[in-house]
Design an enzyme around this catalytic site. Structure first.
Site, PDB file in Angstrom:
ATOM      1  N   ALA A  68       0.867  -1.146  -0.164  1.00 20.95           N
ATOM      2  CA  ALA A  68      -0.026   0.052   0.108  1.00 20.95           C
ATOM      3  C   ALA A  68       0.923   1.248  -0.134  1.00 20.95           C
ATOM      4  O   ALA A  68       1.789   1.358  -0.825  1.00 20.95           O
ATOM      5  CB  ALA A  68      -0.981   0.017   1.235  1.00 20.95           C
ATOM      6  N   SER A  69       0.759   2.197   0.830  1.00 21.16           N
ATOM      7  CA  SER A  69       1.435   3.489   0.991  1.00 21.16           C
ATOM      8  C   SER A  69       2.776   3.291   1.075  1.00 21.16           C
ATOM      9  O   SER A  69       3.789   4.186   1.012  1.00 21.16           O
ATOM     10  CB  SER A  69       0.587   4.585   1.763  1.00 21.16           C
ATOM     11  OG  SER A  69      -0.409   5.029   0.990  1.00 21.16           O
ATOM     12  N   ALA A  70       3.203   2.216   1.712  1.00 21.60           N
ATOM     13  CA  ALA A  70       4.778   2.025   2.040  1.00 21.60           C
ATOM     14  C   ALA A  70       5.457   2.232   0.778  1.00 21.60           C
ATOM     15  O   ALA A  70       6.566   2.179   0.640  1.00 21.60           O
ATOM     16  CB  ALA A  70       4.953   0.723   2.649  1.00 21.60           C
ATOM     17  N   LYS A  72       5.209   4.432  -1.162  1.00 21.55           N
ATOM     18  CA  LYS A  72       5.814   5.672  -1.407  1.00 21.55           C
ATOM     19  C   LYS A  72       7.313   5.894  -0.992  1.00 21.55           C
ATOM     20  O   LYS A  72       8.040   6.632  -1.700  1.00 21.55           O
ATOM     21  CB  LYS A  72       5.014   6.812  -0.712  1.00 21.55           C
ATOM     22  CG  LYS A  72       3.696   6.992  -1.151  1.00 21.55           C
ATOM     23  CD  LYS A  72       2.778   8.022  -0.414  1.00 21.55           C
ATOM     24  CE  LYS A  72       1.473   8.140  -0.916  1.00 21.55           C
ATOM     25  NZ  LYS A  72       0.537   7.119  -0.781  1.00 21.55           N
ATOM     26  N   TYR A 158      -1.952  15.075   2.837  1.00 20.01           N
ATOM     27  CA  TYR A 158      -1.410  13.660   2.351  1.00 20.01           C
ATOM     28  C   TYR A 158      -1.655  13.688   0.969  1.00 20.01           C
ATOM     29  O   TYR A 158      -2.859  13.708   0.771  1.00 20.01           O
ATOM     30  CB  TYR A 158      -1.899  12.802   3.275  1.00 20.01           C
ATOM     31  CG  TYR A 158      -1.274  11.403   3.031  1.00 20.01           C
ATOM     32  CD1 TYR A 158      -0.103  11.033   2.561  1.00 20.01           C
ATOM     33  CD2 TYR A 158      -2.200  10.151   2.817  1.00 20.01           C
ATOM     34  CE1 TYR A 158       0.640   9.914   2.537  1.00 20.01           C
ATOM     35  CE2 TYR A 158      -1.777   8.841   2.671  1.00 20.01           C
ATOM     36  CZ  TYR A 158      -0.389   8.639   2.398  1.00 20.01           C
ATOM     37  OH  TYR A 158       0.174   7.490   2.280  1.00 20.01           O
TER      38      TYR A 158
END
Length: 392
Positions: A68-70, A72, A158
């Protein structure tokens, strides 16, 4: 009791015990944990079930999980590597690399405002379709035409989906490669990382099942007063949170299988192992098998505070460097060195580097976080144990 497998140096025994306790208390289905210190792997553990079909399939050493957003953190590493090589400059306007981006008052937005969630470019209108994402050009056109949700540079919020898309187009403009392709060639291959922005064909059998938290677990995870604003935003279709997440993509039944499994989505479409994530973060702050990704001065720039305070999207306190989350606010799990930087994901994944103590830490579960990103008790326990061991 779930069997925990892997390796752990005796000095880090308390980390293994904490990992085991998460399973013993019924908090985990399956998970992996890895820690590097001063360029060496000191913890590499996994356990539980990768999925529940056929009476349960055990998590293996080569199991990978949705990040997921990890994700990024992967694309931020790619962008900062280009900064390190002089191909990108943090203070240069994005429009210098991508002239069409100057529309709607965006001409002066520098790269660092995109990395630090300050650009205001958090929504596109109308929402993108799966075809738009696959073709690329409609996505770039939509981002170029987007109007900032606040005056650029005057606040932060965010960039749930748009940060990765924006960086992807910038990276394409200077390298001819997508963010995923550049990461694979210049970072994952030299370091032998099982980390991917967009799942390569044939990797599906390694992928762990994703299990959402129950409603009760979600309520517990976001029960603290500091999440009041976020909880209200989640329930409000007109909120900037809803508009920048569900409002950016036309939701369809095949979204997960068609897009997240195969597409190159730099904000949330990554998959990989805890061992790969920990090795990546270790290589951002020091040598790992002779490879250091960033010069020390570039690492310092990556973790320098770009934004701190009330997040206009998440409606709680957040702190960001250049593409990375920083300690501060309820989204960062627990306390650690002020030099730390990393990223969390809604799957529960969390990874960070700590230059002060030479740490690269990564945790990937398949039972999702109780929060939107980071912060949950399982990873907090693991981090606290890691610091107790690392500082002895």
């Amino acid at each position: 009791m779930r069997d925990i497998r892997g390796t752990c140096e005796p000095r880090f025994r308390a980390v293994r015990d904490a990992f085991q306790r998460n399973f013993d208390e019924g908090r985990e289905l399956g998970a992996a944990l890895a820690v590097y210190q001063h360029g060496r792997a000191v913890v590499d553990l996994w356990g539980g079930l990768a999925n529940t079909r056929d009476e349960g399939v055990a998590w293996q050493q080569d199991t990978i999980a949705f990040l997921a957003s990890a994700t990024k953190g992967l694309v931020a590493s790619a962008a900062m590597l280009l900064v390190d090589r002089g191909l990108l400059d943090l203070d240069t306007p994005v429009a210098d690399y991508w002239p069409q981006f100057a529309a709607e008052g965006k001409a002066a937005i520098p790269l660092r405002w995109v990395l630090g969630h300050r650009s205001g470019v958090v929504t596109v209108d109308p929402p993108l379709t799966l075809t738009d994402l696959d073709q690329g050009t409609p996505l770039a056109d939509a981002l170029a035409a987007a109007r900032p949700a606040w005056p650029p540079g005057q606040a932060h919020g965010y960039h749930c989906l748009t940060m990765g898309w924006l960086l992807d187009e910038i990276i394409r403009r200077v390298t001819g490669l997508s963010a995923g392709q550049f990461f694979a060639k210049e970072i994952a291959a030299p370091l032998a990382l099982d980390l991917h922005i967009g799942l390569p064909h044939g990797k599906e059998p390694q992928l762990a099942e994703l299990v959402p938290p129950t409603g009760e677990q979600l309520l517990q995870g976001r029960g603290a007063p500091e999440f009041d604003g976020l909880n209200q935003a989640i329930c409000d279709p007109a909120s900037l949170f809803r508009r920048s997440t569900f409002g950016n993509i036309v939701l369809t039944a095949d979204l997960v299988t068609s897009v997240l499994l195969q597409a190159d989505i730099p904000s949330c479409g990554g998959a990989g192992s805890a061992a790969g994530l920990a090795r990546l973060y270790a290589a951002l702050i020091g040598e790992v098998d002779g490879i250091r990704l960033l010069r020390p001065e570039t690492t310092d720039r990556a973790r320098a505070i770009e934004a701190d305070g009330m997040d206009l999207v998440l409606q709680c306190h957040t702190s960001y460097g250049r593409g990375f989350m920083l300690p501060g606010g309820p989204m960062w799990p627990g306390s650690c060195s002020p030099t730390a930087f990393g990223h969390a994901g809604v799957t529960g994944a969390f990874a960070f580097a700590d230059p002060d103590n030479g740490l690269g830490f990564a945790y990937v579960p398949n039972r999702m976080s109780e929060l939107i990103d980071g912060g949950h008790d399982r990873v907090r326990r693991l981090m606290e144990a890691t610091y107790r061991c690392a500082l002895t």
